[in-house]
Design an enzyme around this catalytic site. Structure first.
Site, PDB file in Angstrom:
ATOM      1  N   HIS A  86      25.902  39.565  33.776  1.00  0.00           N
ATOM      2  CA  HIS A  86      26.317  40.341  35.213  1.00  0.00           C
ATOM      3  C   HIS A  86      26.283  39.436  36.204  1.00  0.00           C
ATOM      4  CE1 HIS A  86      21.621  40.446  35.398  1.00  0.00           C
ATOM      5  NE2 HIS A  86      21.869  40.410  36.417  1.00  0.00           N
ATOM      6  N   ASP A 221      23.637  39.813  27.650  1.00  0.00           N
ATOM      7  CA  ASP A 221      23.729  39.489  29.003  1.00  0.00           C
ATOM      8  C   ASP A 221      23.863  38.013  29.286  1.00  0.00           C
ATOM      9  OD1 ASP A 221      24.187  39.795  31.471  1.00  0.00           O
ATOM     10  OD2 ASP A 221      22.257  41.148  31.851  1.00  0.00           O
ATOM     11  N   SER A 655      17.927  36.350  37.737  1.00  0.00           N
ATOM     12  CA  SER A 655      18.918  36.722  36.763  1.00  0.00           C
ATOM     13  C   SER A 655      19.606  35.432  36.162  1.00  0.00           C
ATOM     14  CB  SER A 655      19.937  37.815  37.275  1.00  0.00           C
ATOM     15  OG  SER A 655      19.516  39.134  37.236  1.00  0.00           O
TER      16      SER A 655
HETATM   17  N1  ARG Z   1      19.126  45.064  36.141  1.00  0.00           N
HETATM   18  C1  ARG Z   1      19.652  43.786  36.249  1.00  0.00           C
HETATM   19  C2  ARG Z   1      18.986  42.855  37.249  1.00  0.00           C
HETATM   20  O1  ARG Z   1      18.898  43.432  38.367  1.00  0.00           O
HETATM   21  C3  ARG Z   1      21.233  43.846  36.238  1.00  0.00           C
HETATM   22  C4  ARG Z   1      21.674  44.255  35.060  1.00  0.00           C
HETATM   23  C5  ARG Z   1      23.236  44.640  35.163  1.00  0.00           C
HETATM   24  N2  ARG Z   1      23.600  45.754  34.183  1.00  0.00           N
HETATM   25  C6  ARG Z   1      24.148  46.860  34.450  1.00  0.00           C
HETATM   26  N3  ARG Z   1      24.081  47.735  33.527  1.00  0.00           N
HETATM   27  N4  ARG Z   1      24.203  47.338  35.830  1.00  0.00           N
HETATM   28  O2  ARG Z   1      19.151  41.722  37.114  1.00  0.00           O
END
Ligand code: ARG
Length: 720
Positions: A86, A221, A655
């Site tokens: 992501h 991811d 992330s």
């Molecule tokens: N929740 C994750 C974060 O903020 C990002 C994940 C992205 N995936 C998604 N399905 N939108 O680090």
């Protein structure tokens, strides 16, 4: 219960008391003084100097800021980068076309020549950190409260520039403890970053928004990039003959796997927390801000998705902004729910009571919460309006772009404006218009505009409405209680606005004229709302922000006196931090225990052929069914471990961060937080907080077995 177990329980009970919960995002240069001993107790095997050193290579040299808001790590002596899927998402989407759809199908460069340059993507390495609090205090001495806040950002930017002048580095001064301390971070930025590999989106975003912010989780991811330097090893722009970076340090990779209780350490760039938010702030969030944002994004997302599912081109066009909007739509919804569930409001009130009790004989602090109350009371009546402006009206991309045209309007309306000034302003909008049009999907935007203006009309109290606008709308398009009036209005905007009609745009930039701009329906709409806000409510917002910031500075000064700073960590602010914890299952609610790892078995249970979020590539399914897991299989589970959870304290911005074992070897990549602890920006929950990590063995499995990119595996250092 036999004796052995009882003894083990007692020992673990004592141990739990001795070692604090794993809260804390620690500054790397203070680790040695603050928490190093606790880290060792938990299982760290590295020396202080191996963790952070400004003279010799240390772990910190392998950690990078990836793009605008993520973390990455260097994993080979040729500048190979691991980060989240992501985080690479936008670069992957941009590298893709309907014919070469890497977002959908994945991509693996088998040679360096096949790697794809990513325009506008850069990575930054941290060089050093210095305290500049005295310098900032000197520069700001004598400024009034309002001036201080207005000028501080520029003062800090200037100072960062000045302190790194004459070097190839970038300096940025960041504020800590709500303005009680200032640190200069010196970075080196590299602009030649190339895409090396990515799994298909169905693997990299498996589970989509349904599984986002949730555990159990089966998302692969990760994505792989490489940073290049000039031939003499310097940072530079993209050039075909640049060479892979020779990094100061890179992380070895451990394929030995994890088990409960294992030490886990995360370096990275957490974006923001507000752990000393007051009870007043919590209330404003749960009652007004979050519900408004969630409502508006809910509608916008549905209208985007409606077009994305119809057309692969539109899907590529909107994928990145959709993901960004959806991510924090779910976050803020969950945040409110958890804040309420754990009565964080009550917890904050209690902390504030304790603080006042401590401050009994310190007049400086005695009225602080009364002052907070006044500040919040003055602002709260307009808080919803601002949300409906930012997340509603300006949530329509064309209206947002029209609002940005305000700067051109200003130039054109200036008395004695020179042709040079006009040309400069027009050139700027020509550029921004190209960018805007690339991302602009007319069909979804039209529906969004109709929906958000309608929501504004229905949800904002009558006496706060921009009457002139809605009267105009009613006279021209009919009854405002009928949604079709809003549809007709939006259709008209898109049929006529020069911002979305090429000929009209070309005519306008050839002969820019404010009168034409002001007649434009998109510009007229943007102006109707922003000018109304600026005239009536902006002042309340500025006052509130000024008061809140000053009170925050005083409150934190007090808290630092009250608690002592020896073991205090500052709120996250996108500067490098280290957090440590352990692999650990959790118990989210009565009757439910969640294990600390997820496996391939779970992927196949979730797999739904043809589904938007739970589909998988055919070769992946074949390999999974054959159980061709190679050396990456986990012997204990007799399966491939996909992901695991740890107790580390991280937040958005982390992330892509490396998760390391006690020896500093990479065991996974942090990519998310769990739903039950979404209140973590404001209050860390020591029982429920978990960081969700993709297991590095799953990363290697996908690269090797699914992608066939053994060239990447060969580059890594995997101690046996
Ligand atoms: N929740 C994750 C974060 O903020 C990002 C994940 C992205 N995936 C998604 N399905 N939108 O680090």
């Amino acid at each position: 219960m036999n004796k052995k177990i009882t003894l083990a329980l007692i020992v673990s009970f004592l141990f739990n008391i001795a070692v604090k919960a794993d809260e804390g995002m620690w500054l790397p240069m203070l680790l040695g003084q603050q928490v190093y001993d606790d880290m060792v107790k938990k299982g760290l095997k590295l020396t202080k100097e191996q963790l952070y050193d400004i003279n010799k290579p240390s772990v910190k040299d392998a950690i990078i800021i990836f793009g605008g808001g993520c973390t990455g790590e260097i994993v080979s002596n040729e500048g190979l980068i691991f980060t989240n899927h992501h985080c690479g998402y936008e670069a992957i989407a941009k590298a893709s076309s309907v014919e070469h759809n890497y977002l959908r199908d994945g991509f693996w460069a088998k040679t360096k020549a096949e790697e794809i340059p990513s325009e506008n993507l850069s990575v930054q390495f941290l060089v050093k950190i210095e305290d500049v609090t005295d310098k900032v205090n000197e520069t700001t001495k004598g400024l009034s409260e309002a001036d201080y806040l207005k000028k501080l950002p520029d003062i800090l930017t200037e100072m960062g520039k000045k302190l790194t002048e004459g070097t190839t580095y970038e300096g940025r001064v960041a504020s800590f403890f709500k303005g009680n301390q200032f640190l200069l971070f010196t970075y080196e930025r590299f602009k030649d970053v190339r895409l090396v590999g990515t799994p298909s989106e169905s693997i990299g975003k498996f589970g989509g928004d349904t599984d986002n912010w949730e555990w159990p989780r089966h998302t692969g991811d990760f994505s792989v990039f490489r940073v290049y330097t000039t031939k003499d090893g310097k940072a530079g722009d993209y050039a075909a003959d640049n060479i892979p970076m020779k990094p100061k340090y890179f992380l070895p990779v451990s394929t030995k796997g994890v088990k409960d209780g294992d030490y886990a350490m995360i370096y990275g760039y957490p974006g923001g927390t507000n752990r000393y938010e007051t009870s007043f702030g919590v209330k404003l969030k749960t009652e007004i801000e979050n519900p408004s944002l969630v409502n508006l994004r809910d509608v916008r997302l549905k209208l985007m998705k409606e077009q994305m599912v119809k057309d692969a081109g539109v899907k590529l066009q909107l994928a990145s902004s959709y993901a960004r909007i959806a991510n924090y739509w779910k976050f803020f919804d969950g945040e409110s729910k958890q804040l309420i569930k754990y009565d964080v409001y009550g917890q904050k009130q209690k902390a504030e009571g304790d603080f006042l009790n401590w401050a009994k004989d310190k007049p400086e602090y005695l009225s602080i919460f009364q002052d907070y109350r006044k500040a919040y009371e003055a602002w709260t009546p307009y808080a919803k309006w601002r949300m409906y402006l930012n997340e509603g009206i300006l949530g329509s991309p064309v209206i947002k772009y029209a609002a940005d045209m305000g700067s051109l309007d200003k130039v054109l309306s200036k008395k004695d404006v020179t042709p040079e000034e006009i040309k400069k302003a027009v050139d700027a909008v020509k550029k921004s218009h190209d960018v805007f049009m690339k991302d602009e999907n007319l069909a979804s935007d039209k529906n969004i505009l109709a929906a958000v203006t309608n929501m504004f009309y229905n949800d904002i109290q009558q006496d706060q409405q921009p009457k002139a606008f809605f009267t105009w709308l009613k006279n021209k398009y009919g009854d405002l209680n009928n949604v079709h009036s809003f549809d007709a209005y939006a259709a008209d905007v898109f049929a006529t606005s020069l911002l979305v009609n090429n000929d009209a745009w070309n005519n306008f930039v050839a002969k820019p004229d404010t009168a034409v701009l002001h007649k434009d329906l998109a510009f007229f709409t943007a102006n109707a709302f922003t000018a109304f806000y600026n005239a009536n409510y902006a002042k309340f917002s500025t006052d509130f922000q000024t008061k809140n910031a000053w009170l925050g500075k005083t409150y934190l000064k007090g808290v630092m006196e009250e608690k002592g700073t020896k073991k205090m960590y500052p709120d996250a602010n996108f500067t490098m931090r280290v957090s440590f914890g352990e692999v650990k299952p959790y118990h989210p609610r009565d009757g439910l225990d969640l294990a600390s790892v997820c496996t391939m078995k779970g992927i196949m249970e979730k797999y739904k052929p043809g589904d938007y979020e739970f589909d998988l590539p055919k070769n992946f399914v074949d390999i999974a069914r054959k159980r061709d897991f190679g050396p990456y299989i986990d012997k204990v589970h007799n399966d491939l471990v996909v992901s695991f959870i740890t107790t580390n304290d991280i937040t958005g911005g982390n992330s892509g961060s490396p998760v390391m074992n006690g020896k500093g070897e990479l065991i996974g990549l942090a990519f998310d937080g769990n739903y039950e602890a979404l209140s973590h920006k404001i209050a860390f929950d020591k029982d429920l907080n978990r960081t969700i990590c993709v297991d590095v063995r799953y990363v290697l499995f996908v690269i090797d077995k699914v992608g066939g990119a053994t060239n990447i595996i060969k580059e890594l250092k995997i101690p046996q």
